[in-house]
Design an enzyme around this catalytic site. Sequence first.
Site, PDB file in Angstrom:
ATOM      1  N   ASN A 197      32.918  40.807  35.383  1.00 14.29           N
ATOM      2  CA  ASN A 197      34.059  40.426  35.388  1.00 14.29           C
ATOM      3  C   ASN A 197      34.682  40.419  33.909  1.00 14.29           C
ATOM      4  OD1 ASN A 197      36.425  39.036  35.958  1.00 14.29           O
ATOM      5  ND2 ASN A 197      35.580  36.988  36.720  1.00 14.29           N
TER       6      ASN A 197
ATOM      7  N   GLU B   1      41.883  34.308  28.486  1.00 14.83           N
ATOM      8  CA  GLU B   1      41.524  32.838  28.534  1.00 14.83           C
ATOM      9  C   GLU B   1      40.342  32.374  27.950  1.00 14.83           C
ATOM     10  OE1 GLU B   1      39.792  32.290  32.647  1.00 14.83           O
ATOM     11  OE2 GLU B   1      40.537  34.353  33.022  1.00 14.83           O
TER      12      GLU B   1
ATOM     13  N   CYS C 233      42.923  34.704  35.070  1.00 16.31           N
ATOM     14  CA  CYS C 233      42.874  36.100  35.173  1.00 16.31           C
ATOM     15  C   CYS C 233      44.227  36.873  35.584  1.00 16.31           C
ATOM     16  CB  CYS C 233      41.602  36.527  35.993  1.00 16.31           C
ATOM     17  SG  CYS C 233      40.082  35.865  35.901  1.00 16.31           S
TER      18      CYS C 233
ATOM     19  N   HIS D  33      41.850  41.986  42.094  1.00 20.16           N
ATOM     20  CA  HIS D  33      41.074  41.271  40.953  1.00 20.16           C
ATOM     21  C   HIS D  33      39.662  41.165  41.425  1.00 20.16           C
ATOM     22  CE1 HIS D  33      39.490  38.374  38.060  1.00 20.16           C
ATOM     23  NE2 HIS D  33      39.152  37.485  38.908  1.00 20.16           N
TER      24      HIS D  33
ATOM     25  N   THR E 244      27.922  36.720  37.055  1.00 18.70           N
ATOM     26  CA  THR E 244      29.186  37.337  37.066  1.00 18.70           C
ATOM     27  C   THR E 244      29.670  37.843  35.754  1.00 18.70           C
ATOM     28  OG1 THR E 244      30.297  35.523  37.363  1.00 18.70           O
ATOM     29  CG2 THR E 244      29.531  36.719  39.537  1.00 18.70           C
TER      30      THR E 244
END
Length: 444
Positions: A327, A82, A119, A243, A162
Amino acid sequence: MTVGIDAMAIHAGKLRLDLAETFAPAMDESPEKYTEGLGLHASSFPDVHEDIVTMGANAAHQLMERKGLEPADIGRIDVATESAFDNSKPVSTYIAGCLEKVFEDDFHHANKGERKFACISGTQSLDDAYNWIRAGRNRGRSALVIATDTALYARGDAGEATQGAGAVAMLIGEDPDLVELSVEQGFGSADETDFLKPNQQFPSVDGKRSVQVYLARMREALEDYESVAGRVHPDDFRFGPFHTPFPGMVRKAAMLAYRHLTRDTEIEDELEPELGRQPHPDEFDDESAYHDAVREYMDALKGTDQYRAWYDRTIEPTLDIARHVGNWYTGSVHVARLSALRRAREDRLDAAGERLLVGSYGSGAQAEIHTETVQENWDEELAALDIDDQLEARRDISFEEYEAIHDAHNHAKDDEFEALTTPSGEFVRDGQGPMNERTYRYVE
Ligand code: HMG
């Protein structure tokens, strides 16, 4: 025919930002918000010469070398990301171009593409590869799935806590060495605007809502999975890689999953003297009273020995790597799988035949649940990975260096920045071509 993940490799961004020691003080926040609340110690960042192409190509190169593969062995290259910088030319073409600099052969007969759904697209690419093989269209070849992202948020956004950057390369094939994928899947999908990037580099995020949307879609996906695979019991699977935008998110999801999975089981009976039965909506006059009762039950459930033991055994091991890298968006759930298997290896667990309940999620929003069965050669595959060396070798950055690195990757800024590390044995970005294409080279 068994189809699944034959091998994996990762490439972590080469810089490391310590969240408790460096980021929290600069943001005038408590270090415990990171280490305890979010469950994060550090984030991986890409150096100036790294991007989604170099990280993906470096992971894929390592994977192919290790497995002794040539381009002719690969029939598909799917990239999930992404963080793409082109609306037409897929990242997989750039990655294939990089790999062709180090292999004699080319990928001219491989089908290349790019998958987008926040994601979850890494898992969707696994699906595509799985279906291609099961349909018999692969001519004996394997698929290369690469999940690669620079998960950066705008400076000052709550999501800055994050961030992360890295790539996961996965080889999908017949008779896999690592895990077999289940035919059964469950989905929870809805049109949501919790996190999106409408033609902008950094996401627009409603952080608090995104947490609720994650939980809602994940619950739907689990129910949908059970509708095809039958009820799932907490002891049916050895690890539950989910996730992991940050470990605190998975802590919340695990709690909900445990309540759902123990309903009407011997575990609920065992807990009844301490907690009572689980609240049911039809026992309450209004919704808010029901929600209060659920919250009270969950608070008590969290403290029970049964829940703690299940969480420590099944969920905690999936978070070991995420705590130190942040992340990785499309790669995140695949890092969680590796993390669990790495712990299994450390604990000398005989994991062959054990099952994993894998929960993928992408904002916008969709969750997917499937199971995986660990294969006989898993231990050998894990032994070949260099995750610890890569994480250890990252260069620690100061807050001022972090600010410069964030600027270096900001498409709106065109200042020149000095790299902080010296590349060796890796692909690097080296500029921009005449059609605005990015250019790359391999550094010996
Ligand atoms: P925030 O406002 O920075 O943090 O937002 P907070 O105040 O909510 O604190 C975080 C936690 O730390 C809380 O725990 C605090 O209590 C605790 P909780 O109550 O939630 O359990 N805390 C402390 N604990 C101990 N000692 C202390 C302390 N102080 C606070 N001193 C937020 C956090 C996650 C919203 C923000 O970072 C954010 O917006 N992140 C980006 C969005 C995100 O990651 N969402 C997750 C679900 S959506 C998803 O996973 C998809 C995604 O990966 C994208 C995609 O699919 O493409 C993001």
